[in-house]
Design a protein around this motif. Structure first.
Motif, PDB file in Angstrom:
ATOM      1  N   TRP A 126      -6.119  17.736  16.295  1.00  0.00           N
ATOM      2  CA  TRP A 126      -4.759  17.428  15.864  1.00  0.00           C
ATOM      3  C   TRP A 126      -4.414  16.065  16.444  1.00  0.00           C
ATOM      4  O   TRP A 126      -4.972  15.641  17.463  1.00  0.00           O
ATOM      5  N   ALA A 127      -3.476  15.361  15.839  1.00  0.00           N
ATOM      6  CA  ALA A 127      -3.193  13.996  16.307  1.00  0.00           C
ATOM      7  C   ALA A 127      -1.815  13.539  15.873  1.00  0.00           C
ATOM      8  O   ALA A 127      -1.215  14.070  14.933  1.00  0.00           O
ATOM      9  N   SER A 128      -1.316  12.541  16.566  1.00  0.00           N
ATOM     10  CA  SER A 128      -0.215  11.729  16.068  1.00  0.00           C
ATOM     11  C   SER A 128      -0.843  10.439  15.532  1.00  0.00           C
ATOM     12  O   SER A 128      -2.035  10.189  15.740  1.00  0.00           O
ATOM     13  N   TRP A 129      -0.046   9.609  14.852  1.00  0.00           N
ATOM     14  CA  TRP A 129      -0.615   8.426  14.197  1.00  0.00           C
ATOM     15  C   TRP A 129       0.274   7.199  14.361  1.00  0.00           C
ATOM     16  O   TRP A 129       1.504   7.316  14.407  1.00  0.00           O
ATOM     17  N   SER A 186      -0.298   6.270  -7.916  1.00  0.00           N
ATOM     18  CA  SER A 186      -1.605   6.224  -7.269  1.00  0.00           C
ATOM     19  C   SER A 186      -1.401   5.969  -5.784  1.00  0.00           C
ATOM     20  O   SER A 186      -0.501   5.237  -5.379  1.00  0.00           O
ATOM     21  N   ILE A 187      -2.245   6.599  -4.969  1.00  0.00           N
ATOM     22  CA  ILE A 187      -2.083   6.576  -3.516  1.00  0.00           C
ATOM     23  C   ILE A 187      -3.263   5.844  -2.884  1.00  0.00           C
ATOM     24  O   ILE A 187      -4.422   6.157  -3.158  1.00  0.00           O
ATOM     25  N   ASP A 188      -2.955   4.879  -2.028  1.00  0.00           N
ATOM     26  CA  ASP A 188      -4.017   4.133  -1.349  1.00  0.00           C
ATOM     27  C   ASP A 188      -4.619   4.933  -0.199  1.00  0.00           C
ATOM     28  O   ASP A 188      -5.833   4.865   0.030  1.00  0.00           O
ATOM     29  N   ALA A 189      -3.788   5.654   0.538  1.00  0.00           N
ATOM     30  CA  ALA A 189      -4.290   6.403   1.693  1.00  0.00           C
ATOM     31  C   ALA A 189      -3.437   7.637   1.930  1.00  0.00           C
ATOM     32  O   ALA A 189      -2.226   7.636   1.686  1.00  0.00           O
ATOM     33  N   VAL A 190      -4.092   8.700   2.406  1.00  0.00           N
ATOM     34  CA  VAL A 190      -3.405   9.907   2.853  1.00  0.00           C
ATOM     35  C   VAL A 190      -3.767  10.117   4.322  1.00  0.00           C
ATOM     36  O   VAL A 190      -4.935  10.037   4.701  1.00  0.00           O
ATOM     37  N   ILE A 191      -2.748  10.390   5.132  1.00  0.00           N
ATOM     38  CA  ILE A 191      -2.948  10.630   6.565  1.00  0.00           C
ATOM     39  C   ILE A 191      -2.519  12.055   6.889  1.00  0.00           C
ATOM     40  O   ILE A 191      -1.438  12.498   6.488  1.00  0.00           O
ATOM     41  N   PHE A 192      -3.371  12.773   7.614  1.00  0.00           N
ATOM     42  CA  PHE A 192      -3.053  14.130   8.042  1.00  0.00           C
ATOM     43  C   PHE A 192      -2.987  14.199   9.558  1.00  0.00           C
ATOM     44  O   PHE A 192      -3.809  13.596  10.251  1.00  0.00           O
ATOM     45  N   SER A 193      -2.044  14.995  10.068  1.00  0.00           N
ATOM     46  CA  SER A 193      -1.934  15.175  11.513  1.00  0.00           C
ATOM     47  C   SER A 193      -2.765  16.362  12.012  1.00  0.00           C
ATOM     48  O   SER A 193      -3.309  16.307  13.105  1.00  0.00           O
ATOM     49  N   HIS A 194      -2.853  17.427  11.211  1.00  0.00           N
ATOM     50  CA  HIS A 194      -3.663  18.590  11.589  1.00  0.00           C
ATOM     51  C   HIS A 194      -3.768  19.528  10.391  1.00  0.00           C
ATOM     52  O   HIS A 194      -3.243  19.231   9.309  1.00  0.00           O
ATOM     53  N   ASP A 195      -4.437  20.669  10.584  1.00  0.00           N
ATOM     54  CA  ASP A 195      -4.809  21.482   9.430  1.00  0.00           C
ATOM     55  C   ASP A 195      -3.927  22.693   9.171  1.00  0.00           C
ATOM     56  O   ASP A 195      -4.278  23.546   8.343  1.00  0.00           O
ATOM     57  N   LYS A 209       0.846  -1.193   0.000  1.00  0.00           N
ATOM     58  CA  LYS A 209       0.000   0.000   0.000  1.00  0.00           C
ATOM     59  C   LYS A 209       0.888   1.250   0.000  1.00  0.00           C
ATOM     60  O   LYS A 209       1.881   1.313   0.728  1.00  0.00           O
ATOM     61  N   ARG A 210       0.504   2.239  -0.798  1.00  0.00           N
ATOM     62  CA  ARG A 210       1.239   3.506  -0.842  1.00  0.00           C
ATOM     63  C   ARG A 210       0.476   4.549  -0.026  1.00  0.00           C
ATOM     64  O   ARG A 210      -0.698   4.815  -0.285  1.00  0.00           O
ATOM     65  N   ILE A 211       1.171   5.142   0.952  1.00  0.00           N
ATOM     66  CA  ILE A 211       0.546   6.061   1.901  1.00  0.00           C
ATOM     67  C   ILE A 211       1.313   7.376   1.910  1.00  0.00           C
ATOM     68  O   ILE A 211       2.539   7.387   2.059  1.00  0.00           O
ATOM     69  N   LEU A 212       0.593   8.469   1.748  1.00  0.00           N
ATOM     70  CA  LEU A 212       1.176   9.799   1.904  1.00  0.00           C
ATOM     71  C   LEU A 212       0.864  10.305   3.305  1.00  0.00           C
ATOM     72  O   LEU A 212      -0.267  10.177   3.782  1.00  0.00           O
ATOM     73  N   ILE A 213       1.866  10.888   3.950  1.00  0.00           N
ATOM     74  CA  ILE A 213       1.691  11.445   5.289  1.00  0.00           C
ATOM     75  C   ILE A 213       1.987  12.932   5.251  1.00  0.00           C
ATOM     76  O   ILE A 213       3.050  13.355   4.775  1.00  0.00           O
ATOM     77  N   ASP A 214       1.035  13.734   5.710  1.00  0.00           N
ATOM     78  CA  ASP A 214       1.164  15.197   5.742  1.00  0.00           C
ATOM     79  C   ASP A 214       1.794  15.753   4.458  1.00  0.00           C
ATOM     80  O   ASP A 214       2.832  16.440   4.494  1.00  0.00           O
TER      81      ASP A 214
END
Length: 381
Positions: A251-254, A165-174, A129-134
């Motif tokens: 806001w969060a950590s992951w 192509s990206i399976d998931a994107v994770i964000f920590s805050h805005d 799986k390809r995941i983008l973080i922030d």
């Protein structure tokens, strides 16, 4: 003569007033009409937030008292801190990055591998799986290019257009250095799913992302994404993109887990007891990406970012086998020498016997060969 002088002064004040008024009107129009500032929560969304222990009196809160803005009595100290002349806050020349072909992440692989884009942005491949973080992949972390400083690097390891192509994107805050409107517009047709803290999905929906493609989590909530588990865990920070939405999104950590791997991403966070709680509940971690940068030594005990020495302690708290400093080497967002975060962290890591990971920006590194993934690349600048 006095009457003539009075008329001149009156005309100057009128001109100044008109000028200020135009600026204010333009600013208000920009804030209200620019898509950069995101969306407004629906009543349904707010009803969901009100079930959270972290949502009080219409705003999200930290576990510990965390002032995000100085009091009136501290304004003089703050002004002095932010205007103090500090040498070497940006590199002497643009940082060269490792260029990566998107084929590196499109060919079949059983390895867990990473690319750091600088600051807090990553492309991760795990379990295929390809995941983008922030993924803040624009040049300036601000609602308009005129409102911020440019990226330190000479381009990106891979252009946004060349991302696979990206399976998931994770964000920590805005905040703008983590959630970027321009990047979202460029990648949204290639992303399957988005994972965010509570409320951040409102911005994504305003930018054209389908509500069904967004998963919002409160702290300590877990979700399964095919054969991976994502956990939203606490952080000590704040949120807001405009003039009136401070603390309106969480806001969060992951944590990212497979059957065999355990990865921690701190997002932005000041030091607090949550790191130890996370380590006790979910640790140890194979690797922890830990905030290290954008602090100010002239404003001691900053509760929303960590000093490098606190980063080292947090790495111990979460029980990380390897620790990689992030949130540095891309933007000047505070008043310290740009190399200082990693240099101070190295000293403390030696004292604490922490194994650090310092790859070059754009270097592909894999979880099964981390010992060969570090260098003092910043010394060239």
């Amino acid at each position: 003569m006095k009457y003539k002088l009075f008329k001149i002064v009156k005309k100057m004040l009128l001109t100044l007033g008109i000028f200020v008024g135009v600026i204010i009107i333009m600013g208000l129009l920009f804030v209200n009409l620019s898509p950069q500032f995101g969306g407004k929560h629906t009543d349904e969304a707010i009803a969901r937030f009100e079930t959270s222990q972290n949502f009080k009196k219409g705003k999200f809160t930290n576990q510990s008292f965390t002032p995000t803005f100085p009091g009136f009595s501290d304004l003089g100290k703050v002004f002095k801190a932010v205007t103090k002349k500090v040498p070497n806050t940006i590199p002497s020349s643009p940082i060269k990055v490792e260029k990566v072909s998107n084929q590196e992440f499109t060919k079949p692989s059983n390895e867990t591998k990473f690319i750091w884009f600088g600051h807090s942005a990553f492309l991760l491949e795990i379990q295929g799986k390809r995941i983008l973080i922030d993924p803040m992949l624009s040049d300036v972390p601000a609602p308009h290019p005129w409102l911020g400083g440019k990226r330190f690097t000479d381009g990106l390891p891979m252009s946004v257009e060349d991302l696979p192509s990206i399976d998931a994107v994770i964000f920590s805050h805005d905040h703008y250095d983590h959630l970027d409107y321009e990047t979202i517009q460029k990648i949204k047709k290639r992303v399957k799913k988005y994972f965010t803290p509570l409320g951040l999905g409102t911005h994504l929906q305003a930018w054209g992302i389908d509500k069904d493609d967004i998963v919002e989590l409160d702290w300590w909530e877990e979700t399964q994404f095919e054969d991976l588990k994502f956990v939203a865990t606490p952080a000590r920070h704040f949120s807001g993109r405009g003039l009136s939405d401070s603390m309106k999104t969480l806001w969060a950590s992951w944590i990212i887990q497979s059957e065999t791997e355990n990865i921690y991403f701190s997002g932005d966070s000041g030091y607090d007891t949550h790191f130890k709680k996370i380590g006790e509940k979910y640790g140890p971690f194979d690797i922890a990406f830990m905030e290290c940068g954008q602090y100010n030594d002239d404003l001691p005990d900053s509760p929303i970012h960590m000093y490098p020495e606190q980063t080292a302690q947090a790495a111990l708290d979460v029980k990380a086998q390897y620790t990689m400093p992030i949130h540095w080497a891309s933007f000047k967002l505070n008043n310290h020498p740009w190399k200082e975060p990693v240099e101070r962290l190295i000293k403390k890591a030696e004292e604490f016997n922490i194994t650090l990971l310092t790859p070059r920006i754009g270097q592909v590194f894999t979880l099964n060969s981390l010992d060969n993934s570090s260098s003092n690349w910043w010394e060239k600048y």
